[in-house]
Structures are given as structure tokens and as C-alpha cells.
Scaffold this active site. Structure first.
Site, PDB file in Angstrom:
ATOM      1  N   CYS A   1      33.952  41.473  43.385  1.00 20.05           N
ATOM      2  CA  CYS A   1      35.016  41.988  44.423  1.00 20.05           C
ATOM      3  C   CYS A   1      35.228  43.134  43.522  1.00 20.05           C
ATOM      4  CB  CYS A   1      36.216  41.593  45.081  1.00 20.05           C
ATOM      5  SG  CYS A   1      35.814  40.201  45.992  1.00 20.05           S
TER       6      CYS A   1
ATOM      7  N   ASP B   1      38.840  39.785  42.032  1.00 17.79           N
ATOM      8  CA  ASP B   1      40.435  40.159  42.701  1.00 17.79           C
ATOM      9  C   ASP B   1      40.064  40.632  44.254  1.00 17.79           C
ATOM     10  OD1 ASP B   1      42.762  42.107  42.034  1.00 17.79           O
ATOM     11  OD2 ASP B   1      40.898  44.110  41.705  1.00 17.79           O
TER      12      ASP B   1
ATOM     13  N   CYS C   1      46.743  42.333  45.603  1.00 17.57           N
ATOM     14  CA  CYS C   1      47.986  43.489  45.772  1.00 17.57           C
ATOM     15  C   CYS C   1      48.463  42.960  46.422  1.00 17.57           C
ATOM     16  CB  CYS C   1      47.274  44.669  45.081  1.00 17.57           C
ATOM     17  SG  CYS C   1      46.349  45.230  46.343  1.00 17.57           S
TER      18      CYS C   1
HETATM   19  C1  LIG Z   1      41.137  44.646  46.074  1.00 19.84           C
HETATM   20  S1  LIG Z   1      39.263  45.199  46.565  1.00 19.84           S
HETATM   21  C2  LIG Z   1      38.970  44.837  44.488  1.00 19.84           C
HETATM   22  C3  LIG Z   1      39.382  45.586  43.702  1.00 19.84           C
HETATM   23  C4  LIG Z   1      38.452  46.511  42.550  1.00 19.84           C
HETATM   24  N1  LIG Z   1      38.198  45.426  41.972  1.00 19.84           N
HETATM   25  C5  LIG Z   1      39.294  47.434  41.351  1.00 19.84           C
HETATM   26  O1  LIG Z   1      40.246  47.202  40.360  1.00 19.84           O
HETATM   27  O2  LIG Z   1      38.701  48.031  41.743  1.00 19.84           O
HETATM   28  C6  LIG Z   1      39.102  43.947  46.921  1.00 19.84           C
HETATM   29  C7  LIG Z   1      37.047  44.171  47.136  1.00 19.84           C
HETATM   30  O3  LIG Z   1      36.478  43.064  48.016  1.00 19.84           O
HETATM   31  C8  LIG Z   1      35.287  43.293  48.336  1.00 19.84           C
HETATM   32  N2  LIG Z   1      35.329  42.575  49.490  1.00 19.84           N
HETATM   33  C9  LIG Z   1      35.618  41.640  50.552  1.00 19.84           C
HETATM   34  N3  LIG Z   1      34.917  41.207  51.158  1.00 19.84           N
HETATM   35  C10 LIG Z   1      33.579  40.208  49.935  1.00 19.84           C
HETATM   36  C11 LIG Z   1      32.777  39.318  49.712  1.00 19.84           C
HETATM   37  N4  LIG Z   1      32.739  38.694  50.748  1.00 19.84           N
HETATM   38  N5  LIG Z   1      32.521  39.448  48.506  1.00 19.84           N
HETATM   39  C12 LIG Z   1      32.239  40.269  47.914  1.00 19.84           C
HETATM   40  N6  LIG Z   1      33.752  41.122  47.557  1.00 19.84           N
HETATM   41  C13 LIG Z   1      33.985  41.508  48.583  1.00 19.84           C
HETATM   42  C14 LIG Z   1      36.109  44.848  49.687  1.00 19.84           C
HETATM   43  O4  LIG Z   1      35.471  44.970  49.740  1.00 19.84           O
HETATM   44  C15 LIG Z   1      37.026  45.079  48.843  1.00 19.84           C
HETATM   45  O5  LIG Z   1      36.458  46.264  47.824  1.00 19.84           O
END
Ligand SMILES: C[S@@+](CC[C@H](N)C(=O)[O-])C[C@H]1O[C@@H](n2cnc3c(N)ncnc32)[C@H](O)[C@@H]1O
Length: 341
Positions: free
Chosen positions: A140, A212, A266
Site C-alpha cells: 500500500c 502500511d 497511523c
Molecule cells: C497509509 S496509506 C500508505 C502510505 C504510504 N505507505 C507512505 O508511506 O507514503 C495506505 C494506502 O493504501 C491504499 N489502499 C487502500 N486499499 C488498498 C488495497 N485494497 N490494496 C492496496 N492498497 C490499498 C490507500 O489508497 C492508501 O494510499
């Protein structure tokens, strides 16, 4: 001509508006889960003027002059103590004050010199203990802060950065382009997949996987201005642990036996943190907790940690002068024995 409000907004001077619906909801849940610590945490969360910004220097366009300046201004590097895994190539500076360097503008063809971040978001990256040549999945990944932090630590043989949301994927691509030189981009694959399907598609492929996870994101939720939207999010919040568990199940499939898995969020929410990890540990006999309390011992002068149930978990809670977090980190290992599922 630009209105005063627009101008203030573009300069980041507009006071953020707290969403009372979310604050009430947090108040009930976190006073129960964090006890006496909650009132300090709340004071920091609701006061953006207390928030701090760490500076991660980009080893691919190293700002020597800026580094000298930061020393003069009293900044210090994270982890001055001895951490079993601490790559010298990763330099993150922080100060006890709320000084904030301006963000650099994206310019095609120019690498940025530094990245502003919540210092606690480096903990999941360090917990992954990335070594040169390893295959790693950032499941993610957008906007890409942890992907570029991983690349400050080591040079993986293959880095797969995935993001499900198309708009955020663009942001991820731009972050990678801004910080990583072209030759290294060749070892990075960017995809737009649902992380829940990645384990079936690439079983036992990766040495390391970072999840994440999408979570309640306490800081930004508190300032989601529209209270109707906030009420919707609170409803939706109940489903997040299901999604988080599914992402972890997929990550476990994608991980090779002997590989490491780091889960982070977070939010302070127990349901999205400890409960998710307990469910995983209770349902797989080949997934074992890895002790990360050493990280907490090494950096207790910079971070405040809340007590957690297991040795494989850390929870950083914001405090005055140490306004980092919320950040929950759990570290697991896939052993060679066969799992229950
Ligand atoms: C907490 S953020 C990640 C932050 C990133 N790791 C960083 O440090 O910049 C979580 C991310 O997971 C994505 N997400 C949501 N559902 C998901 C899925 N089913 N598979 C993959 N990513 C997903 C969201 O769009 C979001 O961008």
C-alpha cells in the site's frame, strides 16, 4: 487577483478546522484504550502548531550544505544510539522545535534533496531490515514516503510498489520520480492492484513485505472539515479491520518462508492494530512474532511509546516536544513449517 483566503491557503496559513464529530468519537474510544495518556495525545493532535516535521535527506542528491545548517540549528539525527539494524546511508534529522522547512517543488528531471515526514513513519521501514539484493513488496505504497525511505536504507534487487487508488498512484509515481535516479527506477515495479489479490498472484515471491495499511489516519480525520463525511467515515471505520486482515493474509502468501512482514498504521485504534495482529497470530501456526522492543529502547529520547501486549508491537503516541505518531508497527516472520491455513 488571488483572494486573501486563497493566498493564505496556498501559503499554508489557514487554521485547520477540528471536526467535533470525530473528536467526540476519539474521546470515547481512546480515553478507554489509552487511559491517562489520552489527554496529552489529544492536546497534540488537535494543535497543528505543536506538530513537528522531520527531514529525511535524499542520498541520491545529498544536500551537504543543508546538513551543516541543520547541525547549526540544533537538529540531531534519529537513532544516535546503537540499533542492531541501522543503515548509515539513511539520514533523518529532527529537532525538538516545530520549525518546518518548506516542501520542495516537483520539477521533472531534478531530484529533490529532502522529504518532510513524521519521524515515526521510519520505524516500520527500519523494522523491515532491508538488505541489498532483496525482493521487497510495499503493498500500500502511495504517496510513497516509505518506498523512498526503503531506498535510502539499501538497494533491493527488486522493489514492487503497489497502490490501489488511481489518483494516489499518480502521486506515488511522482514521488519516486522526484527522489530516485533513473538507473534505480529499473528495479522498481509500480502497479495498481488490490493488495488482497497479490498473494495469490505472486505466492512466496518476496523476502520482505510491508503492509502500511489503509486505516483511520487519526490526524487527518480530526480535520476532515465536513461533519457528514466524518460520520460516514466513522461508520466505515468498523470495516477497516476486515480489510487490514485480508491484506495481511495476502501479504503472508506473497512472502517466502523465512521472510519478514511488517504491518503499520497511523491510528491509535486497538481494533486496527493489536486486534488485527492477534487475529493473524491466532490463525497461522507458521507466522511468529519478532521482538522489536529494541527499537523502543534505542529511541525513547525521541519518541513516546504506549504499552502494548506483545513484544512484536510498538505504538508511538504524540507528546509535546515529541509530536511523532500515531504509528503502530508490528513485525512478524513466516517460518518454514506448514501453516494451519
Ligand atoms: C497509509 S496509506 C500508505 C502510505 C504510504 N505507505 C507512505 O508511506 O507514503 C495506505 C494506502 O493504501 C491504499 N489502499 C487502500 N486499499 C488498498 C488495497 N485494497 N490494496 C492496496 N492498497 C490499498 C490507500 O489508497 C492508501 O494510499
Amino acid at each position: 487577483m488571488m483572494s486573501a483566503r486563497l493566498k493564505a491557503k496556498s501559503e499554508g496559513k489557514l487554521a485547520k478546522q477540528i471536526c467535533e464529530v470525530v473528536l467526540d468519537h476519539f474521546e470515547k474510544q481512546y480515553s478507554r484504550e489509552l487511559g491517562d495518556s489520552w489527554s496529552t495525545v489529544r492536546d497534540v493532535l488537535i494543535s497543528p502548531s505543536l506538530w513537528q516535521y522531520a527531514i529525511l535527506l535524499n542520498r541520491f542528491n545529498y544536500p551537504f550544505e543543508l546538513e551543516k545548517d541543520l547541525h547549526l540549528k540544533g537538529y540531531h539525527t534519529l537513532f544516535q544510539g546503537s540499533l542492531a539494524y541501522y543503515p548509515k546511508s539513511m539520514k533523518c534529522y529532527l529537532s525538538r522545535t516545530t520549525d518546518r522547512l518548506p516542501s520542495e517543488r516537483h520539477q521533472t528531471g531534478n531530484l529533490k534533496k529532502y522529504y518532510l515526514l513524521n519521524a515515526a513513519s521510519l520505524l516500520p521501514v527500519l523494522a523491515l531490515e532491508l538488505r541489498d539484493g532483496e525482493k521487497v513488496l510495499d503493498m500500500c505504497a502511495a504517496p510513497g514516503g516509505k518506498s523512498i525511505a526503503l531506498l535510502q536504507c539499501a538497494c533491493p534487487g527488486y522493489l514492487h510498489c503497489n497502490e490501489y487508488d488511481r489518483l494516489r498512484l499518480r502521486w506515488l509515481r511522482q514521488t519516486l520520480e522526484s527522489f530516485i535516479p533513473q538507473p534505480l527506477v529499473n528495479i522498481i515495479k509500480v502497479s495498481e492492484l488490490d493488495g488482497r489479490g497479490m498473494g495469490d498472484a505472486q505466492p512466496e515471491t518476496f523476502d520482505k513485505v510491508l503492509v502500511d495499511a489503509p486505516c483511520s489516519n487519526d490526524r487527518s480525520w480530526l480535520f476532515s472539515s465536513d461533519s457528514q463525511k466524518a460520520a460516514c467515515r466513522i461508520q466505515h471505520r468498523r470495516n477497516l479491520p476486515f480489510l487490514q486482515v485480508e491484506l495481511l493474509r495476502s501479504a503472508i502468501k506473497a512472502l517466502r518462508p523465512g521472510g519478514l512482514l511488517v504491518y503499520s498504521t497511523c491510528t491509535l485504534s486497538k481494533a486496527e492494530n493489536q486486534d488485527v495482529i492477534s487475529e493473524i497470530l491466532n490463525s497461522y501456526s507458521n507466522i511468529v512474532p519478532v521482538d522489536i522492543r529494541g527499537i523502543a529502547r534505542t529511541c525513547s529520547q525521541d519518541f513516546t511509546f504506549a504499552p502494548t501486549d506483545q513484544e512484536c508491537e510498538l505504538l508511538v503516541i504524540p507528546n509535546k516536544g515529541k509530536a511523532w505518531g500515531p504509528m503502530y508497527v508490528a513485525k512478524l516472520k513466516k517460518s518454514w513449517s506448514t501453516g494451519k491455513w
